[in-house]
Design a protein around this motif. Structure first.
Motif, PDB file in Angstrom:
ATOM      1  N   GLY A 145       0.874  -1.230  -0.182  1.00  0.00           N
ATOM      2  CA  GLY A 145       0.145  -0.124  -0.014  1.00  0.00           C
ATOM      3  C   GLY A 145       0.741   1.188  -0.124  1.00  0.00           C
ATOM      4  O   GLY A 145       0.533   2.310   0.259  1.00  0.00           O
ATOM      5  N   MET A 146       1.968   1.394  -0.430  1.00  0.00           N
ATOM      6  CA  MET A 146       2.952   2.382  -0.571  1.00  0.00           C
ATOM      7  C   MET A 146       2.585   3.428  -1.617  1.00  0.00           C
ATOM      8  O   MET A 146       1.933   3.134  -2.891  1.00  0.00           O
ATOM      9  CB  MET A 146       4.548   1.732  -0.654  1.00  0.00           C
ATOM     10  N   SER A 147       2.966   4.429  -1.538  1.00  0.00           N
ATOM     11  CA  SER A 147       2.729   5.630  -2.687  1.00  0.00           C
ATOM     12  C   SER A 147       3.502   5.227  -3.977  1.00  0.00           C
ATOM     13  O   SER A 147       4.603   5.204  -3.768  1.00  0.00           O
ATOM     14  CB  SER A 147       3.014   6.924  -2.163  1.00  0.00           C
ATOM     15  N   LEU A 148       2.729   5.105  -4.894  1.00  0.00           N
ATOM     16  CA  LEU A 148       3.173   4.567  -6.011  1.00  0.00           C
ATOM     17  C   LEU A 148       4.076   5.923  -6.833  1.00  0.00           C
ATOM     18  O   LEU A 148       4.918   5.922  -7.600  1.00  0.00           O
ATOM     19  CB  LEU A 148       2.363   4.289  -7.530  1.00  0.00           C
ATOM     20  N   VAL A 149       3.875   7.169  -6.513  1.00  0.00           N
ATOM     21  CA  VAL A 149       4.632   8.082  -6.879  1.00  0.00           C
ATOM     22  C   VAL A 149       5.985   8.314  -6.329  1.00  0.00           C
ATOM     23  O   VAL A 149       7.079   8.883  -6.952  1.00  0.00           O
ATOM     24  CB  VAL A 149       3.976   9.591  -6.863  1.00  0.00           C
ATOM     25  N   VAL A 150       6.080   7.575  -5.234  1.00  0.00           N
ATOM     26  CA  VAL A 150       7.539   7.304  -4.729  1.00  0.00           C
ATOM     27  C   VAL A 150       8.384   6.506  -5.430  1.00  0.00           C
ATOM     28  O   VAL A 150       9.611   6.861  -5.692  1.00  0.00           O
ATOM     29  CB  VAL A 150       7.282   6.869  -3.271  1.00  0.00           C
ATOM     30  N   PRO A 155       7.855  16.359 -19.500  1.00  0.00           N
ATOM     31  CA  PRO A 155       6.950  15.880 -20.574  1.00  0.00           C
ATOM     32  C   PRO A 155       7.351  15.560 -21.902  1.00  0.00           C
ATOM     33  O   PRO A 155       6.564  14.628 -22.689  1.00  0.00           O
ATOM     34  CB  PRO A 155       5.845  16.751 -20.595  1.00  0.00           C
ATOM     35  N   LEU A 156       8.700  15.855 -22.280  1.00  0.00           N
ATOM     36  CA  LEU A 156       9.142  15.908 -23.604  1.00  0.00           C
ATOM     37  C   LEU A 156      10.132  14.508 -23.562  1.00  0.00           C
ATOM     38  O   LEU A 156      10.540  14.234 -24.653  1.00  0.00           O
ATOM     39  CB  LEU A 156      10.195  16.868 -24.152  1.00  0.00           C
ATOM     40  N   TYR A 160       6.845   8.179 -19.734  1.00  0.00           N
ATOM     41  CA  TYR A 160       5.378   7.645 -20.004  1.00  0.00           C
ATOM     42  C   TYR A 160       5.296   6.130 -19.910  1.00  0.00           C
ATOM     43  O   TYR A 160       4.485   5.363 -19.771  1.00  0.00           O
ATOM     44  CB  TYR A 160       5.038   8.085 -21.268  1.00  0.00           C
ATOM     45  N   VAL A 161       6.715   5.497 -20.144  1.00  0.00           N
ATOM     46  CA  VAL A 161       6.877   4.224 -20.001  1.00  0.00           C
ATOM     47  C   VAL A 161       6.845   3.853 -18.369  1.00  0.00           C
ATOM     48  O   VAL A 161       6.077   2.923 -17.853  1.00  0.00           O
ATOM     49  CB  VAL A 161       8.166   3.410 -20.498  1.00  0.00           C
ATOM     50  N   LEU A 162       7.515   4.712 -17.696  1.00  0.00           N
ATOM     51  CA  LEU A 162       7.652   4.672 -16.170  1.00  0.00           C
ATOM     52  C   LEU A 162       6.092   4.987 -15.715  1.00  0.00           C
ATOM     53  O   LEU A 162       5.628   4.026 -14.734  1.00  0.00           O
ATOM     54  CB  LEU A 162       8.720   5.641 -15.860  1.00  0.00           C
ATOM     55  N   LYS A 219       1.246   2.562 -13.166  1.00  0.00           N
ATOM     56  CA  LYS A 219      -0.445   3.078 -13.000  1.00  0.00           C
ATOM     57  C   LYS A 219      -0.446   4.292 -12.182  1.00  0.00           C
ATOM     58  O   LYS A 219      -1.350   4.332 -11.308  1.00  0.00           O
ATOM     59  CB  LYS A 219      -1.159   1.802 -12.452  1.00  0.00           C
ATOM     60  N   VAL A 220       0.547   5.412 -12.679  1.00  0.00           N
ATOM     61  CA  VAL A 220       0.538   6.686 -11.943  1.00  0.00           C
ATOM     62  C   VAL A 220       0.026   7.748 -12.999  1.00  0.00           C
ATOM     63  O   VAL A 220       0.617   7.666 -13.995  1.00  0.00           O
ATOM     64  CB  VAL A 220       1.899   7.022 -11.249  1.00  0.00           C
ATOM     65  N   GLU A 221      -0.741   8.634 -12.532  1.00  0.00           N
ATOM     66  CA  GLU A 221      -1.010  10.074 -13.521  1.00  0.00           C
ATOM     67  C   GLU A 221       0.100  10.716 -13.671  1.00  0.00           C
ATOM     68  O   GLU A 221       1.028  11.050 -12.639  1.00  0.00           O
ATOM     69  CB  GLU A 221      -2.093  10.717 -12.934  1.00  0.00           C
ATOM     70  N   PHE A 222       0.528  11.320 -15.120  1.00  0.00           N
ATOM     71  CA  PHE A 222       1.586  11.920 -15.107  1.00  0.00           C
ATOM     72  C   PHE A 222       1.637  13.404 -14.284  1.00  0.00           C
ATOM     73  O   PHE A 222       2.742  13.717 -13.784  1.00  0.00           O
ATOM     74  CB  PHE A 222       1.841  12.298 -16.794  1.00  0.00           C
ATOM     75  N   GLY A 223       0.439  13.961 -14.251  1.00  0.00           N
ATOM     76  CA  GLY A 223       0.449  15.073 -13.252  1.00  0.00           C
ATOM     77  C   GLY A 223       0.896  14.879 -11.912  1.00  0.00           C
ATOM     78  O   GLY A 223       1.572  15.638 -11.230  1.00  0.00           O
ATOM     79  N   ASP A 224       0.582  13.731 -11.344  1.00  0.00           N
ATOM     80  CA  ASP A 224       0.702  13.319  -9.772  1.00  0.00           C
ATOM     81  C   ASP A 224       2.276  12.931  -9.781  1.00  0.00           C
ATOM     82  O   ASP A 224       2.903  13.513  -9.036  1.00  0.00           O
ATOM     83  CB  ASP A 224      -0.085  11.988  -9.372  1.00  0.00           C
ATOM     84  N   HIS A 225       2.837  12.547 -10.618  1.00  0.00           N
ATOM     85  CA  HIS A 225       4.227  12.450 -10.669  1.00  0.00           C
ATOM     86  C   HIS A 225       5.089  13.355 -10.966  1.00  0.00           C
ATOM     87  O   HIS A 225       5.951  13.840 -10.083  1.00  0.00           O
ATOM     88  CB  HIS A 225       4.672  11.491 -12.007  1.00  0.00           C
TER      89      HIS A 225
END
Length: 475
Positions: free
Chosen positions: A133-138, A431-432, A437-439, A444-450
């Motif tokens: 249950g860890m934060s995936l953006v980490v 974003p370039l 985007y592979v990462l 399963k992380v939104e790019f904005g959150d990342h």
């Protein structure tokens, strides 16, 4: 006139690249060719290109054979024990999991390809993050930042681009930067430890058996900024999910053990594995990297010999060698093609005199007090410029101008080139960058959150690299 046309050529190149109207290779060739004609020097275009290709051939050779070498090392399983050891080290402790993510991403980044790094790192670590249950953006933030620091390897792209744009030796740029980059990597590991402590405080500590027990399947669901205030960073919260159901994407049945749940990271049964040759491949890799650091031979020659040895020993049959070369042909063609295409851009920019005129204008715009500090100025500018534009645009369009401006104040092009690498930790979350985007897709992380989570830490890492470079007298 040449000043205006020079900036117009760079702007046109950047816009077309960022809007994805042209591929980097096409833009590097066609845009400068058109501007060369526009300034009335179309007849000299061939001379500019041939001269540029001759100077860039060693860089292209280094990239080609480095990609083949590390691709073969991944194929034959050189990094498999490292992946397994990191997973055993992590257990179910969030601190170890996050630190293990940083170490794994850094090690796998040796192949110089961000997409490969992220695929291996996420496939190995995602099940642990998900089960705990860890934060995936980490996961995505630490992996991207570690890869950004390691992306400065001579075969990773930025160093080769800097060497290409300024007609320098990649080894002369990279080797003195090792202490500063090591400081950046240590900072990433320290950051991973701090983030891991936050995760441990938030979710507690479990044994691996408890994490895999039925009903313990939790996943951090990312929420909008401010929706999880007790989290410290707003990166998400752990929301229990019903384990074992078919509707839980990526879930493994509860009765399956760690191996079946996806903890392998790399396919342990792939046909290219060569376990009997593991120590030969390890010794060859260590020897190759040592020879590179000691500058025993030019880097292109070292990787050419290394790739030939790796292919011959691991795949004695010519048909198998051909298959391995074909497997990595896309990466080789894209990178080496970019280098040769850059000969047109840098050749025209230099040959027509555009760089000199733009540098003269830039020198006049920079206060005299800042002139002797152009390397530091370049390092600071590399953060926003490499984030908001591609590496191609920065290194082939902007860096030559900064180098010319620095030369007017007695600053070595090597110092400018080294300073330009500082922003790479941040660049890898741009974003370039296609690899990011592979990462985020695999995790399963939104790019904005990342982006919201990663940018501040990546920028801080870049500043640590730059500060270390100044402290050690490298920049």
């Amino acid at each position: 006139m040449l000043t205006v046309l020079g900036f117009a050529m760079i702007a046109t190149f950047l816009v077309l690249i960022m809007m994805k109207r042209m591929s980097p290779i096409a833009a590097l060739v066609l845009i400068p060719a058109l501007f060369c004609v526009a300034v009335g020097q179309g007849a000299q275009l061939g001379d500019y290109v041939i001269d540029g290709v001759g100077k860039l051939a060693p860089t292209a050779a280094m990239l080609m054979f480095a990609i083949v070498y590390f691709g073969v090392m991944i194929d034959v399983g050189l990094f498999d024990p490292i992946v397994r050891a990191i997973l055993r080290f992590c257990k179910a402790d969030p601190v170890r999991v996050v630190v293990g993510t940083a170490v794994l991403a850094a090690i796998v980044s040796l192949d110089g390809d961000g997409s490969t790094t992220f695929m291996i790192t996420v496939s190995a670590m995602y099940p642990l993050y998900k089960r705990l249950g860890m934060s995936l953006v980490v996961l995505t933030g630490v992996a991207a930042t570690a890869n950004g620091v390691m992306n400065t390897l001579p075969w990773g792209g930025p160093t080769a681009r800097a060497a290409t744009a300024l007609k320098l030796d990649a080894g002369d740029i990279f080797v003195p930067m090792i202490p500063a980059l090591a400081a950046g990597l240590l900072f990433v590991i320290a950051l991973a430890y701090v983030l891991g402590r936050r995760e441990r405080k938030r979710i507690g500590y479990l044994t691996l058996d408890e994490a895999l027990a039925p009903g313990s399947d939790t996943e951090t669901v990312l929420v909008g900024a401010g929706a999880s205030k007790g989290n410290g960073e707003g990166e998400g919260r752990a929301v229990p999910r019903t384990g074992g159901g078919a509707g839980a994407a990526g879930d493994a049945p509860a009765e399956e053990g760690p191996e079946a749940a996806g903890f392998q990271g790399l396919d342990p049964h792939r046909a290219t594995l060569r376990p009997r040759l593991y120590w030969f491949n390890a010794a060859l890799t260590v020897g190759l990297l040592t020879a590179m650091i000691l500058e025993v031979l030019p880097i292109p020659v070292l990787f050419l010999i290394g790739a030939a040895l790796a292919l011959t020993v691991n795949f004695p049959r010519p048909a198998d060698q051909k298959e391995r070369l074909a497997a990595h042909a896309d990466n080789v063609l894209n990178v080496s093609g970019m280098v040769f295409a850059a000969a047109v851009f840098t050749g025209v920019l230099t040959g027509t005199g555009m760089v000199k005129h733009m540098a003269d204008w830039l020198v006049g715009a920079i206060p005299d007090a800042m002139g002797p500090h152009m390397a530091l100025v370049t390092g600071v500018l590399s953060l926003p410029l490499t984030y908001f534009m591609s590496n191609d645009g920065f290194y082939f369009g902007v860096l030559p101008v900064l180098a010319e401006a620095g030369a007017a104040h007695g600053v070595s092009p090597l110092e400018i080139a080294r300073a330009s690498l500082a922003g790479q930790a941040l660049h890898m979350s741009s974003p370039l960058v296609p690899a990011v985007y592979v990462l985020v897709g695999m995790a399963k992380v939104e790019f904005g959150d990342h982006t919201r989570f990663t940018v501040k830490w990546a920028a801080l890492t870049s500043l640590v690299v730059l500060a270390a470079g100044v402290l050690f007298g490298i920049v």
